[in-house]
Structure formats: C-alpha cells, structure tokens
Design a protein around this motif. Structure first.
Motif, short mmCIF file in Angstrom:
data_model
loop_
_atom_site.label_atom_id
_atom_site.label_comp_id
_atom_site.label_asym_id
_atom_site.label_seq_id
_atom_site.Cartn_x
_atom_site.Cartn_y
_atom_site.Cartn_z
N ALA A 27 7.12 13.51 -7.73
CA ALA A 27 5.85 13.09 -7.12
C ALA A 27 5.65 11.58 -7.25
N HIS A 28 5.11 11.01 -6.19
CA HIS A 28 4.75 9.59 -6.23
C HIS A 28 3.37 9.43 -6.88
N TYR A 29 3.12 8.22 -7.41
CA TYR A 29 1.84 7.93 -8.07
C TYR A 29 0.63 8.05 -7.14
N GLY A 43 6.79 8.84 -10.31
CA GLY A 43 7.32 7.48 -10.38
C GLY A 43 7.09 6.68 -9.13
N ASP A 44 7.65 5.45 -9.13
CA ASP A 44 7.60 4.61 -7.92
C ASP A 44 8.80 4.95 -7.04
N SER A 45 8.91 4.26 -5.92
CA SER A 45 9.95 4.63 -4.95
C SER A 45 11.36 4.52 -5.53
N SER A 115 16.16 -3.97 4.26
CA SER A 115 15.01 -3.15 4.66
C SER A 115 14.34 -2.52 3.45
N TYR A 116 13.03 -2.63 3.46
CA TYR A 116 12.18 -1.97 2.45
C TYR A 116 12.37 -0.47 2.64
N ILE A 117 12.42 0.26 1.55
CA ILE A 117 12.68 1.71 1.60
C ILE A 117 11.67 2.46 2.47
N ASN A 118 10.49 1.85 2.71
CA ASN A 118 9.46 2.46 3.57
C ASN A 118 9.84 2.32 5.04
N CYS A 119 10.93 3.00 5.42
CA CYS A 119 11.37 2.99 6.81
C CYS A 119 12.14 4.29 7.05
N THR A 132 13.15 -1.85 -2.77
CA THR A 132 11.79 -1.34 -2.97
C THR A 132 10.95 -2.52 -3.46
N SER A 133 9.67 -2.26 -3.71
CA SER A 133 8.82 -3.38 -4.16
C SER A 133 9.23 -3.82 -5.57
N SER A 134 9.95 -2.97 -6.31
CA SER A 134 10.31 -3.40 -7.67
C SER A 134 11.61 -4.19 -7.73
N VAL A 178 -3.09 0.98 4.25
CA VAL A 178 -3.90 1.13 3.02
C VAL A 178 -4.03 -0.22 2.31
N HIS A 179 -2.93 -0.92 2.16
CA HIS A 179 -2.97 -2.18 1.41
C HIS A 179 -3.61 -3.32 2.18
N GLU A 180 -3.77 -3.13 3.50
CA GLU A 180 -4.46 -4.17 4.29
C GLU A 180 -5.97 -3.98 4.27
N ALA A 201 -2.25 -6.31 -8.31
CA ALA A 201 -2.10 -5.96 -6.90
C ALA A 201 -0.67 -5.60 -6.55
N HIS A 202 -0.56 -4.71 -5.56
CA HIS A 202 0.76 -4.33 -5.03
C HIS A 202 1.16 -5.38 -3.99
N PRO A 203 2.45 -5.73 -3.90
CA PRO A 203 2.85 -6.77 -2.94
C PRO A 203 2.72 -6.39 -1.47
N GLU A 204 2.33 -5.15 -1.17
CA GLU A 204 2.03 -4.80 0.23
C GLU A 204 0.66 -5.34 0.65
N CYS A 205 -0.12 -5.88 -0.31
CA CYS A 205 -1.44 -6.45 0.04
C CYS A 205 -1.27 -7.79 0.77
N PHE A 272 -1.61 9.62 4.53
CA PHE A 272 -0.34 10.37 4.65
C PHE A 272 -0.03 11.06 3.32
N MET A 273 -0.09 10.30 2.25
CA MET A 273 0.18 10.88 0.92
C MET A 273 -0.78 12.05 0.64
N ARG A 274 -2.03 11.89 1.10
CA ARG A 274 -3.06 12.88 0.77
C ARG A 274 -2.98 14.14 1.63
P1 13P Z 1 6.11 1.70 -4.93
O1 13P Z 1 5.64 2.92 -5.65
O2 13P Z 1 7.60 1.67 -4.87
O3 13P Z 1 5.53 0.47 -5.53
O4 13P Z 1 5.63 1.79 -3.41
C1 13P Z 1 4.33 1.87 -3.00
C2 13P Z 1 4.16 2.54 -1.70
O5 13P Z 1 3.36 2.18 -0.89
C3 13P Z 1 4.93 3.71 -1.43
O6 13P Z 1 4.68 4.11 -0.18
#
Ligand code: 13P
Ligand code: SF4
Length: 314
Positions: A27-29, A43-45, A115-119, A132-134, A178-180, A201-205, A272-274
């Motif tokens: 499960a993601h956070y 965990g994170d991605s 590419s960021y894993i979010n693709c 990933t962001s980490s 979400v982050h915007e 803050a998460h770097p997607e902001c 989406f997560m929800r």
């Molecule tokens: P991380 O959990 O890898 O920081 O990613 C955040 C996110 O938006 C996942 O979709």
C-alpha cells in the motif's frame, strides 16, 4: 455489492483470503488508513517497487494507483498482480500519452530520457531510466553532462534541475492535480498563525510552495523528517493520507495539512488513490480480479529502465 461480509467481519475476511491465497498487500502512503493498517508493507514508490521485486508471494495486491501495479507486473511477469480498482489512474500518467511522448522525443534524439515512475508502461518503454521523487536528483547528477529529457512532472523536473545544477533539462509539461492545489497565500497565513511549525513539501508541489519549505522530500523522506527533526509542529504539503503514518510514528507531534486554494474541497486527497476501499480490496482478493497485465513487448522494453533505477538507487 455481492455477498459482502459485515463491516465487523471485513478485516478478518481480507486477512483470511490473503493467507489462503498467499497474497502480499502493498500500500502507498496515500491510501485510506484502514488499508494502510491491513497492508503487509506501506511505502513510497521506490520502496514499493523494491518490495514488489523481492516478494515470494504468489499474488501481489497493489493498493495504490495503476502505474505502481504495472511496475510490479513488469518486475514480476509470472506473478498475478491485482488492484482493488482498475480506474485508479494518475493525472501525471494521463497527461503524458505514449504516442505524443514518442513524437516529442523525436526533437531530442541525442538526449537520455529520464522518466518519473508516475507514467504508463508504454512511456517507461520509451525511456532510458526511471526515477522516483526519492532518487531523481541523484540519478540526474549521476548522468554527468548527458543531455536529458525529464518527464512527465514539470515541478519535480524544475526541482531536480535546481538540485543538480542543470538548467538545461528538457521538461515535459505535466503536473499532479493534487500537489498543484496548495495555495501559497494560505500557506503563509497558516505559518503566521503557527510560527514554530516547519513547512514540509513533496517535490510535485509548485515552486511557490517549495520555496517556503524546510524539507522537500518523497513521502518516506517527509515521514522520516517528522520523526527525526526537533520541531514539534509541521505543516504538511502533500496528499493528506501520509498524516496517518506520521501520527502513528510521531504521536506527540502536531501535523497540520497545508491548505488547498479552495478549502471547501478535499483537493488534498488524491481522487485516484481514494478509489480503493476496504470493500474493493476484499472483492479483489476473493475474485483475484481486476488483474493488471502488461503486453510482453512493452514489458520487455520497460524492464531495463526500471532495473537501471534500482541499480542506481542504493
Ligand atoms: P512518492 O511516494 O514516491 O513520494 O510519490 C508520491 C506520489 O504522488 C505517488 O503518486
Ligand atoms: Fe498521481 Fe498526484 Fe495522485 Fe500521486 S497524488 S497518484 S501524482 S494524481
């Protein structure tokens, strides 16, 4: 929903099916608290990809979004990968269709594609390395002076560009809905009311949020900061699901969600997560459906960039 256990039986039934079918629940956070609490691993991605790669379960049940489950399938083609809701997508993945990305890349033939894993799996198959962001800044720095296309998140791309001292990254102009959503004006007003609170803050902001942050990190990095930092109060600019683990890990600390522009909405929750719920989790374990599959041709091309990321992360 058909033959659903009563609410007080739901958790026990999920655990029974999980053991019976040798399933690992990842499960993601950003999942709802009940799902995080029943998961084998949260965990994170990056951490979730590593867990997916290393599991010896027969079935991976991915409580997150579609690109995460696809990544697990690419790493484990012989395992069954199921998700509670197949419609749990991501605005970043949706905003970078593979056909458009392929034509975009034609203008940058001598560039390394990060590419960021979010693709989608198709976009991963067009990439040289995933991040990933980490680990994004670390990976870009490790590429030296190679020319780089960074996709699909422009905000993460701008942040990585600053972190790596590279102002020449070619950025695909995608973003996370979400982050915007966070408002700089409301964030600063909140900080005035809570002067001792640290902003994380998460770097997607957007940069207007990141420039005020005391810590910018992936979800697991933000969680670590809350536990380890001396401050007792934190304003958290990321999806509010992370507050569940933060409050479990640091029960004495005050956690204040950063305010969205429109405070009457729940815009700091990922729609989406929800989509994933305990009821859908039960059904997905009972029926081993819906399953996530990736065509062999895409999977084979997408595997190497993911493996490169894993090799360069630790
Ligand atoms: P991380 O959990 O890898 O920081 O990613 C955040 C996110 O938006 C996942 O979709
Ligand atoms: Fe995608 Fe944003 Fe939701 Fe993460 S929070 S899954 S980046 S839409």
């Amino acid at each position: 929903m058909s033959n659903m256990p009563s609410p007080d039986q739901l958790e026990a039934e999920i655990l029974r099916l999980k053991n019976e079918k040798n399933v690992v629940i990842l499960a993601h956070y950003y999942q709802e608290p009940e799902i995080q609490d029943i998961a084998d691993f949260v965990g994170d991605s990056l951490q979730l990809s590593v867990e997916a790669k290393n599991t010896d379960a027969d079935v991976i049940c991915f409580c997150g979004v579609h690109f995460m489950a696809e990544t697990a399938k690419i790493l484990n083609p012989d395992k069954t990968v199921v998700v509670p809701d197949l419609d749990a997508g991501c605005s970043l993945a949706d905003g970078c269709p593979a056909d458009k990305f392929e034509s975009f890349l034609k203008d940058y033939p001598d560039h390394t594609v990060v590419s960021y894993i979010n693709c989608s799996a198709e976009v991963k198959a067009l990439s040289d390395i995933i991040c990933t962001s980490s680990n994004a800044a670390k990976i870009v720095k490790a590429l030296g002076d190679e020319k780089i296309v960074f996709a699909p998140d422009k905000h993460l791309g701008r942040y990585v560009s600053k972190q790596s001292g590279r102002d020449d990254l070619v950025l695909w102009q995608g973003s996370c809905i979400v982050h915007e959503t966070f408002s700089e004006k409301k964030l600063l007003a909140l900080k005035v009311r809570n002067p001792g609170a640290k902003i994380i803050a998460h770097p997607e902001c957007e940069d207007s949020i990141l420039r005020h942050a005391d810590c910018i990190a992936s979800t697991s990095g933000l969680l670590r900061f809350v536990v380890e930092d001396d401050a007792t109060s934190f304003i958290v600019a990321t999806e509010a699901g992370i507050l569940h683990k933060m409050s479990q890990a640091a029960p004495d600390k005050e956690l204040i969600p950063a305010p969205p522009e429109d405070e009457s909405c729940s815009c700091n929750l990922c729609p989406f997560m929800r989509l994933n719920t305990m009821e859908k989790l039960y059904l997905c374990l009972r029926d081993l459906s819906p399953q996530v599959d990736v065509p062999a041709e895409i999977r084979e091309k997408a595997l190497r960039p993911i493996e490169r990321m894993l090799e360069m992360s630790f």
